[in-house]
Design a protein around this motif. Structure first.
Motif, PDB file in Angstrom:
ATOM      1  N   ASN A 149      36.034  40.451  16.447  1.00 23.93           N
ATOM      2  CA  ASN A 149      36.191  39.544  15.305  1.00 23.93           C
ATOM      3  C   ASN A 149      35.213  38.380  15.330  1.00 23.93           C
ATOM      4  O   ASN A 149      35.168  37.587  14.385  1.00 23.93           O
ATOM      5  CB  ASN A 149      37.620  38.986  15.266  1.00 23.93           C
ATOM      6  CG  ASN A 149      38.649  40.053  14.986  1.00 23.93           C
ATOM      7  OD1 ASN A 149      38.421  40.952  14.170  1.00 23.93           O
ATOM      8  ND2 ASN A 149      39.797  39.981  15.667  1.00 23.93           N
ATOM      9  N   CYS A 150      34.441  38.266  16.402  1.00 19.37           N
ATOM     10  CA  CYS A 150      33.524  37.129  16.556  1.00 19.37           C
ATOM     11  C   CYS A 150      32.169  37.438  15.918  1.00 19.37           C
ATOM     12  O   CYS A 150      31.556  38.469  16.210  1.00 19.37           O
ATOM     13  CB  CYS A 150      33.345  36.788  18.036  1.00 19.37           C
ATOM     14  SG  CYS A 150      32.253  35.385  18.330  1.00 19.37           S
ATOM     15  N   ILE A 195      38.450  31.240  16.163  1.00 26.25           N
ATOM     16  CA  ILE A 195      39.388  32.307  16.488  1.00 26.25           C
ATOM     17  C   ILE A 195      39.773  32.287  17.962  1.00 26.25           C
ATOM     18  O   ILE A 195      40.778  32.883  18.353  1.00 26.25           O
ATOM     19  CB  ILE A 195      38.822  33.686  16.112  1.00 26.25           C
ATOM     20  CG1 ILE A 195      37.511  33.956  16.866  1.00 26.25           C
ATOM     21  CG2 ILE A 195      38.592  33.786  14.615  1.00 26.25           C
ATOM     22  CD1 ILE A 195      36.943  35.343  16.608  1.00 26.25           C
ATOM     23  N   MET A 220      34.701  33.332  13.417  1.00 25.70           N
ATOM     24  CA  MET A 220      34.534  34.485  12.538  1.00 25.70           C
ATOM     25  C   MET A 220      33.410  34.228  11.542  1.00 25.70           C
ATOM     26  O   MET A 220      32.677  35.136  11.162  1.00 25.70           O
ATOM     27  CB  MET A 220      35.837  34.788  11.786  1.00 25.70           C
ATOM     28  CG  MET A 220      35.779  36.020  10.907  1.00 25.70           C
ATOM     29  SD  MET A 220      37.362  36.387  10.116  1.00 25.70           S
ATOM     30  CE  MET A 220      38.364  36.775  11.570  1.00 25.70           C
TER      31      MET A 220
END
Length: 271
Positions: free
Chosen positions: A69-70, A45, A90
């Protein structure tokens, strides 16, 4: 030199209950399963080039923390003359992880929360499941604890697992994954390098082999009841109270006036 190294490992093994494990593999810290020298792919991402001096795997982990989002990161240096790269992911894929990658330095980190959200398994770092009904055991490919969690997730008969890290002393042994069809209980004492997980929550024992300031409550102080002072009665009704023989709590003169607490530094006297 090798003999000295072996003796040091043996002493460490005594402190760990006789077993020395590979600490750089599958160590749990800062809410991550961090693994040195393991290349684990996944969907990228964000890519960050580490251009500044002092930026390392910890810097990459903090970048992952800052991105909602990680769920995993990979710190990669392809060659000594190349700048390290931080990959934020992700998802991380345990089936394609490998250690024979040929890169100069690799550190992979996966959030423990990913195991809860994706595998729907509650992780218990540094604990082993005991007393359960074993489903099967197998050697873990690439010594990857996430592969053990993934195997339990994909097996409908699995209720929990325990990943045992590779041991070095007193006897070398491979990393092992044990799946359970019926869970037992978690070990009271922490197991260095272990990782367990359960599809149903397990209670974590509060006891530990050695008391710590986190799990040991202060003992209540004893209540002392003062004894009545003896009274002598003379003929004629006159009474004499014998004075207390205990020393004064704050004596004006003491032979220990110069006593200091252990480790206290004394200032030199001015001349």
């Amino acid at each position: 030199m090798r003999k000295l190294f072996t003796i040091c490992l043996a002493l460490i093994g005594i402190g760990l209950g006789g077993t020395v494990v590979a600490q750089t593999i599958g160590s749990v810290s800062n809410g991550y399963i961090e693994e040195g020298n393991l290349y684990r792919p996944g969907n990228i991402i964000k890519t960050i080039t580490m251009s500044n001096r002092g930026q390392d795997a910890a810097t990459c982990r903090k970048e992952c923390d800052a991105d909602s989002n990680c769920n995993a990161y990979l710190y990669l240096q392809e060659a000594p003359n190349r700048k390290p790269i931080c990959y934020l992911r992700m998802l991380s894929l345990p089936h394609q992880a490998r250690r024979d990658h040929g890169f100069t330095k690799v550190v992979a980190g996966t959030k423990l929360s990913l195991l809860r959200d994706v595998h729907e398994i509650t992780p218990y770092p540094s604990r082993a499941i005991q007393g359960g009904v074993k489903l099967r055991s197998f050697k873990v490919l690439n010594e990857d604890p996430i592969a053990c969690s993934d195997a339990c997730y994909r097996d409908g008969n699995c209720t929990g697992y325990t990943h045992k890290p590779r041991t070095v002393l007193p006897k070398s042994g491979p990393a092992m994954c044990t799946l359970f069809s019926k869970n037992g209980t978690l070990t009271a004492n922490t197991q260095v390098g272990y990782l367990s997980g359960s599809k149903t929550p397990l209670s974590v024992p509060r006891g530990s082999r050695l008391p710590t300031r986190f799990n040991t409550a202060p003992r209540p102080r004893a209540t002392l009841t003062p004894k009545p002072r003896p009274v002598l009665q003379r003929p004629g009704g006159q009474t004499i109270t014998i004075p207390d023989q205990t020393p004064d709590e704050n004596p004006s003169q003491s032979d220990d006036d110069d006593a200091q607490f252990p480790g206290e530094m004394l200032e030199p006297e001015s001349k």
